[in-house]
Design an enzyme around this catalytic site. Sequence first.
Site, PDB file in Angstrom:
ATOM      1  CE  LYS A 226      -3.197   2.284  11.946  1.00  0.00           C
ATOM      2  NZ  LYS A 226      -3.422   1.462  10.771  1.00  0.00           N
TER       3      LYS A 226
ATOM      4  CD  GLU B  41      -0.953   0.775   3.619  1.00  0.00           C
ATOM      5  OE1 GLU B  41      -1.496   1.861   3.346  1.00  0.00           O
ATOM      6  OE2 GLU B  41      -0.973   0.287   4.757  1.00  0.00           O
TER       7      GLU B  41
HETATM    8  N1  PSU Z   1      -0.775   0.712   8.922  1.00  0.00           N
HETATM    9  C1  PSU Z   1       0.355   1.397   9.206  1.00  0.00           C
HETATM   10  N2  PSU Z   1       0.407   2.719   8.892  1.00  0.00           N
HETATM   11  C2  PSU Z   1      -0.617   3.322   8.218  1.00  0.00           C
HETATM   12  C3  PSU Z   1      -1.800   2.583   7.900  1.00  0.00           C
HETATM   13  C4  PSU Z   1      -1.810   1.295   8.288  1.00  0.00           C
HETATM   14  O1  PSU Z   1       1.285   0.839   9.763  1.00  0.00           O
HETATM   15  O2  PSU Z   1      -0.497   4.491   7.885  1.00  0.00           O
HETATM   16  C5  PSU Z   1      -2.922   3.212   7.112  1.00  0.00           C
HETATM   17  C6  PSU Z   1      -3.463   2.150   6.140  1.00  0.00           C
HETATM   18  O3  PSU Z   1      -3.408   2.688   4.847  1.00  0.00           O
HETATM   19  C7  PSU Z   1      -4.877   1.883   6.580  1.00  0.00           C
HETATM   20  C8  PSU Z   1      -5.242   3.228   7.127  1.00  0.00           C
HETATM   21  O4  PSU Z   1      -5.691   1.437   5.541  1.00  0.00           O
HETATM   22  O5  PSU Z   1      -4.072   3.626   7.849  1.00  0.00           O
HETATM   23  C9  PSU Z   1      -6.478   3.163   7.985  1.00  0.00           C
HETATM   24  O6  PSU Z   1      -7.023   4.442   8.094  1.00  0.00           O
HETATM   25  P1  PSU Z   1      -8.493   4.634   8.736  1.00  0.00           P
HETATM   26  O7  PSU Z   1      -8.319   4.243  10.170  1.00  0.00           O
HETATM   27  O8  PSU Z   1      -8.802   6.086   8.533  1.00  0.00           O
HETATM   28  O9  PSU Z   1      -9.407   3.730   7.980  1.00  0.00           O
END
Ligand code: PSU
Length: 304
Positions: free
Chosen positions: A161, A26
């Site tokens: 996370k 990604e």
């Molecule tokens: N995992 C990481 N760092 C990130 C992300 C995930 O270690 O920056 C990003 C991914 O792209 C994931 C997004 O899809 O954060 C999720 O964002 P939200 O909680 O707004 O859906």
Amino acid sequence: MTPSYLRPSPEVRAALQEGRPVVALESTIISHGMPYPRNAETALQVEQEVRAHGAVPATIAILGGRLSVGLSEAEIGYLGKQGQRVAKASRRDLPVLLARGQDGAATVAATMIIAQLAGIRVFATGGIGGVHRGGAQTMDISADLQELARTGVAVICAGAKAILDLELTLEYLETHGVPVLGYQTDEFPAFYTRSSGLPVDCRVEAPLEIARIMQAKWAAGLQGGLVIANPIPEAWAMPAGRAEAAIRRALGEAEARNIRGKAVTPFLLARIEELTGGQSLEANIQLVLSNARLAAQVAVAFSG
Ligand code: PSU
Ligand code: MN
């Protein structure tokens, strides 16, 4: 979506045509997940790690309104430098970016969509999005979870996370029929740390076993993805108390500053990095590298 939006690099196109293993990566983690220049350096290192383990890396982003699969070093550098000036693109953002010919960094959800369109079945990231703490009230639930329910890609991650409510995240995945496999662990890992106290559905020991479960799922006509949870390597795991203290403080600040929507995750990651004196960034980099390694092994097993 017409295939004309898809722009695979020559290398990725050739690998897919010849049935060679490919790993999707990604790009939101580059633009919104880490600071420049570590973000771009890490993205290139992750690609090397995939190659070193026998697969072709395909970093995915939206560039000039094209679903780009396999980026050049210059394109990765561009996303790194742009940072949060580039749009964070999830499923709902794709139509506007495509129609307007704009750029976007692909979240886990968007990367899954584009990987599936290109024919890539294995994807490595850091941590998936999930149900945020307080999500039962705010309904802040990452679109990544919906995507796992509907799109047929296996996502290798270090759990969700720890800024999230991991228990609710697992409940959501269960409701939507997404298998959560623990790689050499019985517990769902918590990103910066190896354990959360919450069990995975099933423990797996080897890449071939993972490939067989993916194959069985899709051969049986079950749509949707899988979560392969790979704990951060022991040497890089953060002390649980330290991670949790930084997370709580960052969450409090996000609340006080009224940070909402897609800005929440990038804010928390950046704040936690400051609060831990950079330790969380090192942990993040190492767990992504470890996930890239496992994803390459799974892609090799799956293509065999
Ligand atoms: N995992 C990481 N760092 C990130 C992300 C995930 O270690 O920056 C990003 C991914 O792209 C994931 C997004 O899809 O954060 C999720 O964002 P939200 O909680 O707004 O859906
Ligand atoms: Mn959200």
